[in-house]
Design an enzyme around this catalytic site. Structure first.
Site, mmCIF file in Angstrom:
data_model
loop_
_atom_site.group_PDB
_atom_site.id
_atom_site.type_symbol
_atom_site.label_atom_id
_atom_site.label_comp_id
_atom_site.label_asym_id
_atom_site.label_seq_id
_atom_site.Cartn_x
_atom_site.Cartn_y
_atom_site.Cartn_z
ATOM 1 N N CYS A 4 0.843 -1.207 0.000
ATOM 2 C CA CYS A 4 0.000 0.000 0.000
ATOM 3 C C CYS A 4 0.876 1.255 0.000
ATOM 4 C CB CYS A 4 -0.904 -0.028 1.232
ATOM 5 S SG CYS A 4 -1.767 1.514 1.507
ATOM 6 N N CYS A 7 0.663 3.236 3.302
ATOM 7 C CA CYS A 7 1.383 2.532 4.383
ATOM 8 C C CYS A 7 2.886 2.746 4.234
ATOM 9 C CB CYS A 7 1.048 1.039 4.376
ATOM 10 S SG CYS A 7 -0.570 0.630 5.077
ATOM 11 N N HIS A 46 -4.004 0.492 8.453
ATOM 12 C CA HIS A 46 -4.552 0.354 7.101
ATOM 13 C C HIS A 46 -6.055 0.108 7.154
ATOM 14 C CE1 HIS A 46 -4.549 -0.371 2.776
ATOM 15 N NE2 HIS A 46 -5.523 -1.238 3.069
ATOM 16 N N HIS A 97 -6.158 3.274 0.593
ATOM 17 C CA HIS A 97 -5.926 3.456 2.033
ATOM 18 C C HIS A 97 -6.725 4.710 2.394
ATOM 19 C CE1 HIS A 97 -2.899 3.401 5.614
ATOM 20 N NE2 HIS A 97 -3.734 4.422 5.834
ATOM 21 N N HIS A 99 -8.258 8.050 3.251
ATOM 22 C CA HIS A 99 -7.591 9.343 3.381
ATOM 23 C C HIS A 99 -8.590 10.468 3.220
ATOM 24 C CE1 HIS A 99 -7.329 8.011 -0.802
ATOM 25 N NE2 HIS A 99 -7.422 9.279 -1.164
HETATM 26 P P1 AMP Z 1 -7.658 9.860 -4.172
HETATM 27 O O1 AMP Z 1 -7.682 10.155 -5.644
HETATM 28 O O2 AMP Z 1 -8.785 10.445 -3.403
HETATM 29 O O3 AMP Z 1 -7.488 8.378 -3.913
HETATM 30 O O4 AMP Z 1 -6.392 10.607 -3.597
HETATM 31 C C1 AMP Z 1 -5.099 10.110 -3.671
HETATM 32 C C2 AMP Z 1 -4.198 11.297 -3.583
HETATM 33 O O5 AMP Z 1 -2.898 10.863 -3.278
HETATM 34 C C3 AMP Z 1 -4.120 12.114 -4.876
HETATM 35 O O6 AMP Z 1 -4.540 13.448 -4.632
HETATM 36 C C4 AMP Z 1 -2.638 12.020 -5.252
HETATM 37 O O7 AMP Z 1 -2.146 13.213 -5.820
HETATM 38 C C5 AMP Z 1 -1.999 11.735 -3.917
HETATM 39 N N1 AMP Z 1 -0.713 11.058 -3.978
HETATM 40 C C6 AMP Z 1 -0.406 9.950 -4.713
HETATM 41 N N2 AMP Z 1 0.878 9.610 -4.487
HETATM 42 C C7 AMP Z 1 1.390 10.504 -3.613
HETATM 43 C C8 AMP Z 1 2.665 10.690 -3.000
HETATM 44 N N3 AMP Z 1 3.708 9.857 -3.244
HETATM 45 N N4 AMP Z 1 2.829 11.738 -2.161
HETATM 46 C C9 AMP Z 1 1.804 12.586 -1.921
HETATM 47 N N5 AMP Z 1 0.565 12.447 -2.436
HETATM 48 C C10 AMP Z 1 0.370 11.430 -3.284
HETATM 49 ZN ZN ZN Z 2 -2.276 1.191 3.716
#
Ligand code: AMP
Ligand code: ZN
Length: 113
Positions: A4, A7, A46, A97, A99
């Site tokens: 993940c 994670c 998680h 995960h 958020h």
């Molecule tokens: P969602 O589309 O709601 O699942 O949000 C996932 C979010 O994670 C998106 O806004 C991505 O830009 C963000 N994201 C993906 N990879 C990373 C990373 N390595 N560091 C920071 N944010 C990330």
């Molecule tokens: Zn996770």
């Protein structure tokens, strides 16, 4: 979960710009910001998505909202902000995960489309 992305960010295996951390919550700046301020708040356990929140794990959600309130104060977001949790395919969730996005420092249209 070994596989993940978030994670791995929590464990420090993938770098992130931390904005908040306690025993329950880790928060970091989004890599593709959708507003001038865009942070992502994740539970340190998680949980796959909002659909997996239940009586056993909902303390993490409460702790995340406490953290959001603290960060909103420390970042001076008194003009307002939006909290978003995407869920599943139709909800536009891309990372499996749980958020919460914290978006601020621009006017956020409603409904978002
Ligand atoms: P969602 O589309 O709601 O699942 O949000 C996932 C979010 O994670 C998106 O806004 C991505 O830009 C963000 N994201 C993906 N990879 C990373 C990373 N390595 N560091 C920071 N944010 C990330
Ligand atoms: Zn996770």
């Amino acid at each position: 979960m070994d596989d993940c992305l978030f994670c791995k960010i929590i464990k420090g295996e993938i770098p992130s710009t931390k904005v908040y951390e306690n025993d329950y919550v880790y928060a970091f700046m989004d890599i593709a910001p959708q507003a001038p301020f865009h942070a992502v708040f994740v539970p340190k356990m998680h949980i796959g998505s909002p659909a997996e929140i239940n009586a056993e794990n909902s303390i993490y959600v409460a702790k995340i909202f406490e953290a959001i309130s603290e960060v909103a104060k420390s970042e001076n977001l008194e003009k307002g902000f939006r909290v978003v949790a995407n869920c599943g395919e139709d909800g536009g969730q891309t990372v499996g995960h749980l958020h919460f996005h914290l978006l601020a420092r621009r006017y956020l249209q409603w409904p978002p489309g």
